[in-house]
Design a protein around this motif. Structure first.
Motif, PDB file in Angstrom:
ATOM      1  N   HIS A 119      54.240  53.703  50.743  1.00 53.42           N
ATOM      2  CA  HIS A 119      54.680  54.332  49.448  1.00 53.42           C
ATOM      3  C   HIS A 119      54.241  55.832  49.575  1.00 53.42           C
ATOM      4  O   HIS A 119      54.252  56.618  48.622  1.00 53.42           O
ATOM      5  N   HIS A 120      54.103  56.320  50.709  1.00 55.23           N
ATOM      6  CA  HIS A 120      53.882  57.790  50.924  1.00 55.23           C
ATOM      7  C   HIS A 120      52.493  58.322  50.051  1.00 55.23           C
ATOM      8  O   HIS A 120      52.710  59.313  49.541  1.00 55.23           O
ATOM      9  N   ALA A 121      51.719  57.410  49.842  1.00 53.04           N
ATOM     10  CA  ALA A 121      50.572  57.733  48.996  1.00 53.04           C
ATOM     11  C   ALA A 121      49.291  58.382  50.025  1.00 53.04           C
ATOM     12  O   ALA A 121      49.735  58.204  51.175  1.00 53.04           O
ATOM     13  N   SER A 122      48.429  58.964  49.616  1.00 50.61           N
ATOM     14  CA  SER A 122      47.394  59.259  50.385  1.00 50.61           C
ATOM     15  C   SER A 122      46.043  58.467  50.701  1.00 50.61           C
ATOM     16  O   SER A 122      45.296  58.266  51.566  1.00 50.61           O
ATOM     17  N   SER A 123      45.684  57.685  49.320  1.00 52.81           N
ATOM     18  CA  SER A 123      44.567  56.746  49.438  1.00 52.81           C
ATOM     19  C   SER A 123      44.655  55.858  48.287  1.00 52.81           C
ATOM     20  O   SER A 123      45.614  55.838  47.588  1.00 52.81           O
ATOM     21  N   VAL A 124      43.681  54.896  48.236  1.00 52.63           N
ATOM     22  CA  VAL A 124      43.913  53.862  47.219  1.00 52.63           C
ATOM     23  C   VAL A 124      42.625  54.134  46.198  1.00 52.63           C
ATOM     24  O   VAL A 124      41.576  54.791  46.234  1.00 52.63           O
ATOM     25  N   GLU A 125      43.063  54.369  45.012  1.00 56.29           N
ATOM     26  CA  GLU A 125      42.234  54.528  43.684  1.00 56.29           C
ATOM     27  C   GLU A 125      41.523  53.345  43.240  1.00 56.29           C
ATOM     28  O   GLU A 125      40.117  53.571  43.208  1.00 56.29           O
ATOM     29  N   SER A 126      41.944  52.298  43.140  1.00 57.07           N
ATOM     30  CA  SER A 126      41.288  51.047  42.731  1.00 57.07           C
ATOM     31  C   SER A 126      42.103  49.940  43.491  1.00 57.07           C
ATOM     32  O   SER A 126      43.310  49.667  43.556  1.00 57.07           O
ATOM     33  N   ILE A 127      41.439  48.770  43.621  1.00 44.31           N
ATOM     34  CA  ILE A 127      41.865  47.770  44.142  1.00 44.31           C
ATOM     35  C   ILE A 127      41.235  46.529  43.341  1.00 44.31           C
ATOM     36  O   ILE A 127      39.971  46.344  43.214  1.00 44.31           O
ATOM     37  N   ASP A 128      41.993  45.455  42.833  1.00 43.19           N
ATOM     38  CA  ASP A 128      41.552  44.336  42.347  1.00 43.19           C
ATOM     39  C   ASP A 128      41.807  43.216  43.093  1.00 43.19           C
ATOM     40  O   ASP A 128      42.812  42.729  43.874  1.00 43.19           O
ATOM     41  N   LEU A 129      40.582  42.265  43.547  1.00 43.10           N
ATOM     42  CA  LEU A 129      40.693  41.224  44.306  1.00 43.10           C
ATOM     43  C   LEU A 129      40.428  39.777  43.599  1.00 43.10           C
ATOM     44  O   LEU A 129      39.514  39.890  42.661  1.00 43.10           O
ATOM     45  N   LYS A 166      37.342  55.346  49.059  1.00 43.55           N
ATOM     46  CA  LYS A 166      36.953  55.877  47.800  1.00 43.55           C
ATOM     47  C   LYS A 166      37.235  55.035  46.635  1.00 43.55           C
ATOM     48  O   LYS A 166      36.990  55.263  45.365  1.00 43.55           O
ATOM     49  N   ALA A 167      37.884  53.702  46.916  1.00 46.16           N
ATOM     50  CA  ALA A 167      38.431  52.962  45.915  1.00 46.16           C
ATOM     51  C   ALA A 167      37.545  52.190  45.234  1.00 46.16           C
ATOM     52  O   ALA A 167      36.427  51.688  45.688  1.00 46.16           O
ATOM     53  N   ILE A 168      37.941  51.925  43.770  1.00 44.32           N
ATOM     54  CA  ILE A 168      36.800  51.201  43.209  1.00 44.32           C
ATOM     55  C   ILE A 168      37.416  49.730  43.288  1.00 44.32           C
ATOM     56  O   ILE A 168      38.478  49.534  43.181  1.00 44.32           O
ATOM     57  N   ARG A 169      36.251  48.922  43.675  1.00 41.44           N
ATOM     58  CA  ARG A 169      36.776  47.725  43.994  1.00 41.44           C
ATOM     59  C   ARG A 169      36.282  46.496  42.659  1.00 41.44           C
ATOM     60  O   ARG A 169      35.238  46.520  42.236  1.00 41.44           O
ATOM     61  N   ASN A 170      37.354  45.889  42.236  1.00 43.28           N
ATOM     62  CA  ASN A 170      37.097  44.868  41.124  1.00 43.28           C
ATOM     63  C   ASN A 170      37.379  43.585  41.562  1.00 43.28           C
ATOM     64  O   ASN A 170      38.285  43.216  42.212  1.00 43.28           O
ATOM     65  N   VAL A 171      36.215  42.470  41.606  1.00 41.74           N
ATOM     66  CA  VAL A 171      36.411  41.266  41.866  1.00 41.74           C
ATOM     67  C   VAL A 171      36.616  40.482  40.673  1.00 41.74           C
ATOM     68  O   VAL A 171      35.669  40.306  39.703  1.00 41.74           O
ATOM     69  N   ILE A 172      37.704  39.753  40.826  1.00 38.07           N
ATOM     70  CA  ILE A 172      37.976  38.638  39.829  1.00 38.07           C
ATOM     71  C   ILE A 172      37.615  37.217  40.490  1.00 38.07           C
ATOM     72  O   ILE A 172      38.457  36.873  41.321  1.00 38.07           O
ATOM     73  N   GLN A 173      36.349  36.763  40.109  1.00 41.68           N
ATOM     74  CA  GLN A 173      36.209  35.447  40.368  1.00 41.68           C
ATOM     75  C   GLN A 173      36.747  34.450  39.548  1.00 41.68           C
ATOM     76  O   GLN A 173      36.685  34.348  38.687  1.00 41.68           O
ATOM     77  N   VAL A 174      37.183  33.419  40.476  1.00 42.85           N
ATOM     78  CA  VAL A 174      37.935  32.183  39.823  1.00 42.85           C
ATOM     79  C   VAL A 174      37.146  30.970  40.138  1.00 42.85           C
ATOM     80  O   VAL A 174      37.041  30.732  41.345  1.00 42.85           O
TER      81      VAL A 174
END
Ligand SMILES: [Zn+2]
Length: 113
Positions: A21-31, A59-67
């Motif tokens: 996607h021609h971006a430069s980095s990940v701002e946040s990621i949801d797992l 530098k990504a903010i990581r969110n973990v969704i526990q199932v």
């Protein structure tokens, strides 16, 4: 360490998406991580910190969704929450269960910069 290879494959996926996607980095990621996925959250934190250095995830903010884990009894068809894969049906005692939720281990979403 099992968790390190998980994080490394997440980093790989993230690098690909950023490039695509021609971006430069990940701002946040949801797992999404299921209780039966065999992931130790402390080990994951530890692996994460070392594996994301100098990557698009640094530098990504990581969110973990526990199932929580859920299973369905193959004998009486009832559904219930389980703690272990080898739990048996609370209603009829049947040990043959179908795991319907809780083995997830995936990236739910990412916001790119
Ligand atoms: Zn049952």
């Amino acid at each position: 360490m099992h968790e390190l290879s998980i994080v490394m494959s997440i980093v790989e996926t993230a690098e690909e998406k950023v490039k695509e996607h021609h971006a430069s980095s990940v701002e946040s990621i949801d797992l999404v991580i299921g209780d039966l996925a065999g992931v130790d959250s402390q080990a994951l934190d530890f692996a994460w910190d070392s594996a994301v250095k100098n990557t698009v995830l640094q530098k990504a903010i990581r969110n973990v969704i526990q199932v929580p884990a859920r299973a369905k009894c193959l004998e009486c068809d009832c559904e219930f929450g389980i703690k272990e894969i080898y739990d048996s049906c609370p209603l009829c005692g049947e040990p043959l269960l179908l795991i319907i939720q809780g083995k997830e281990l995936q990236i739910k979403s990412m916001i790119l910069n």
